[in-house]
Design an enzyme around this catalytic site. Sequence first.
Site, PDB file in Angstrom:
ATOM      1  N   ARG A  20      11.473   3.790   3.258  1.00 54.88           N
ATOM      2  CA  ARG A  20      11.097   2.828   4.309  1.00 54.88           C
ATOM      3  C   ARG A  20      12.324   1.986   4.615  1.00 54.88           C
ATOM      4  O   ARG A  20      12.984   1.483   3.695  1.00 54.88           O
ATOM      5  CB  ARG A  20       9.942   1.934   3.871  1.00 54.88           C
ATOM      6  N   HIS A  48       5.374   6.309  11.503  1.00 56.48           N
ATOM      7  CA  HIS A  48       4.829   6.154  10.143  1.00 56.48           C
ATOM      8  C   HIS A  48       3.876   7.335   9.912  1.00 56.48           C
ATOM      9  O   HIS A  48       2.664   7.177   9.879  1.00 56.48           O
ATOM     10  CB  HIS A  48       4.098   4.808  10.052  1.00 56.48           C
ATOM     11  N   ARG A  76       0.801  -1.222   0.000  1.00 59.10           N
ATOM     12  CA  ARG A  76       0.000   0.000   0.000  1.00 59.10           C
ATOM     13  C   ARG A  76       0.832   1.269   0.000  1.00 59.10           C
ATOM     14  O   ARG A  76       0.582   2.185  -0.774  1.00 59.10           O
ATOM     15  CB  ARG A  76      -0.881   0.058   1.253  1.00 59.10           C
ATOM     16  N   THR A  77       1.797   1.341   0.892  1.00 63.07           N
ATOM     17  CA  THR A  77       2.488   2.619   1.058  1.00 63.07           C
ATOM     18  C   THR A  77       3.251   2.971  -0.222  1.00 63.07           C
ATOM     19  O   THR A  77       3.155   4.086  -0.732  1.00 63.07           O
ATOM     20  CB  THR A  77       3.431   2.571   2.279  1.00 63.07           C
ATOM     21  N   LYS A 104      25.135  -4.828  -1.575  1.00 62.61           N
ATOM     22  CA  LYS A 104      26.595  -4.940  -1.756  1.00 62.61           C
ATOM     23  C   LYS A 104      27.336  -4.247  -0.620  1.00 62.61           C
ATOM     24  O   LYS A 104      28.535  -4.086  -0.669  1.00 62.61           O
ATOM     25  CB  LYS A 104      27.009  -4.285  -3.075  1.00 62.61           C
TER      26      LYS A 104
HETATM   27  C1  NCD Z   1       1.927  -0.976   8.238  1.00 61.89           C
HETATM   28  C2  NCD Z   1       3.428  -0.776   8.356  1.00 61.89           C
HETATM   29  O1  NCD Z   1       4.177  -1.041   7.408  1.00 61.89           O
HETATM   30  O2  NCD Z   1       3.817  -0.285   9.403  1.00 61.89           O
HETATM   31  N1  NCD Z   1       1.509  -1.125   6.936  1.00 61.89           N
HETATM   32  C3  NCD Z   1       1.219  -0.001   6.194  1.00 61.89           C
HETATM   33  O3  NCD Z   1       2.067   0.828   5.941  1.00 61.89           O
HETATM   34  N2  NCD Z   1      -0.041   0.150   5.783  1.00 61.89           N
HETATM   35  C4  NCD Z   1       1.370  -1.962   9.180  1.00 61.89           C
HETATM   36  C5  NCD Z   1       1.924  -3.363   9.231  1.00 61.89           C
HETATM   37  O4  NCD Z   1       2.861  -3.732   8.540  1.00 61.89           O
HETATM   38  O5  NCD Z   1       1.361  -4.139  10.009  1.00 61.89           O
END
Ligand code: NCD
Length: 312
Positions: free
Chosen positions: A109, A137, A59-60, A88
């Site tokens: 991320r 987040h 999703r993100t 590497k």
């Molecule tokens: C979450 C995350 O990556 O922190 N997912 C997201 O970004 N929608 C929640 C999760 O991984 O449980």
Amino acid sequence: MKMNFKGANIISIREFSKEDIVRILDVARDMVPAAKGQKANRSLEDKILATLFFEPSTRTRLSFEAAMHRLGGSVVSVQDPRTASAAKGETLSDTIRMVESYSDMIVLRHPQEGSARLAAEFSEKPVINAGDGAGQHPTQTLLDLFTIREEKGKLEDINVALVGDLKYGRTVHSLAYALALFGAKLHLVAPPTLQMPKEVVAAARKFGVEPDISTELDNVIPNADVLYVTRIQKERFPDAREYLRVAGAYKIDARTLREGKADLKIMHPLPRVTEIAPEVDRSPGAIYFRQAFNGIPVRMAILALISGVVDK
Ligand code: NCD
């Protein structure tokens, strides 16, 4: 003070005032027709977004990329860390120093807490934290707040229960802080070993919110306006046996819905594992897929604001 979004990094929700958050949510609302493809918006036509994901994401990453495309912009992406130079032995700071010369904004991320802040120190271009380990987040929180505001009409004086892995879940660390900032009532439901970090609870208290802390979901259901359910973050457990002890601790099903208010909303940042039964999906209160869509207008708003093409 009003934050100047142009060129700003988005690292932690704690850097935003209530007014800043409301500004982002208002811009996001204006973005909805373009987010649905019903209206053209080419305002980032000459811009490139880099998405660097050193941890799994669906999703993100996709919603950031779709948001950039909906604004007419382009995307370059590392989606599988095994194919990037990090495999590497390249340091994050070297990767960032290079990527900033390839793009206008960077979404990162990374499994390590604090990584986004570190990246921002090495980049002249804005860095957006899309999850730093068990840290924060912030863009998920903005889309969660947007969803609650759209569905409930307000963020203050509502009962929100955060359920599941409050220790390792970065979405709830950011969200609990922001909800307390707005004066929502917090109910924190987790196994004793997975409760909310003390510093998040302390931050809520500073805003005058005394979270109700519990291990039992049943006690909070009747009063809840929103149940925000989370996945137990298996990948963050140092010991697999610890995970097995708490896996499946809470389950939202038809019975939960019967015991809750008629207009109870169920949210989840997704992915879900076993914590929400599929039978719940059909209920009008199950809004997690709508919530996931909201990632598009909210991330469009963020990209437009930090690019300076929208001034609110
Ligand atoms: C979450 C995350 O990556 O922190 N997912 C997201 O970004 N929608 C929640 C999760 O991984 O449980």
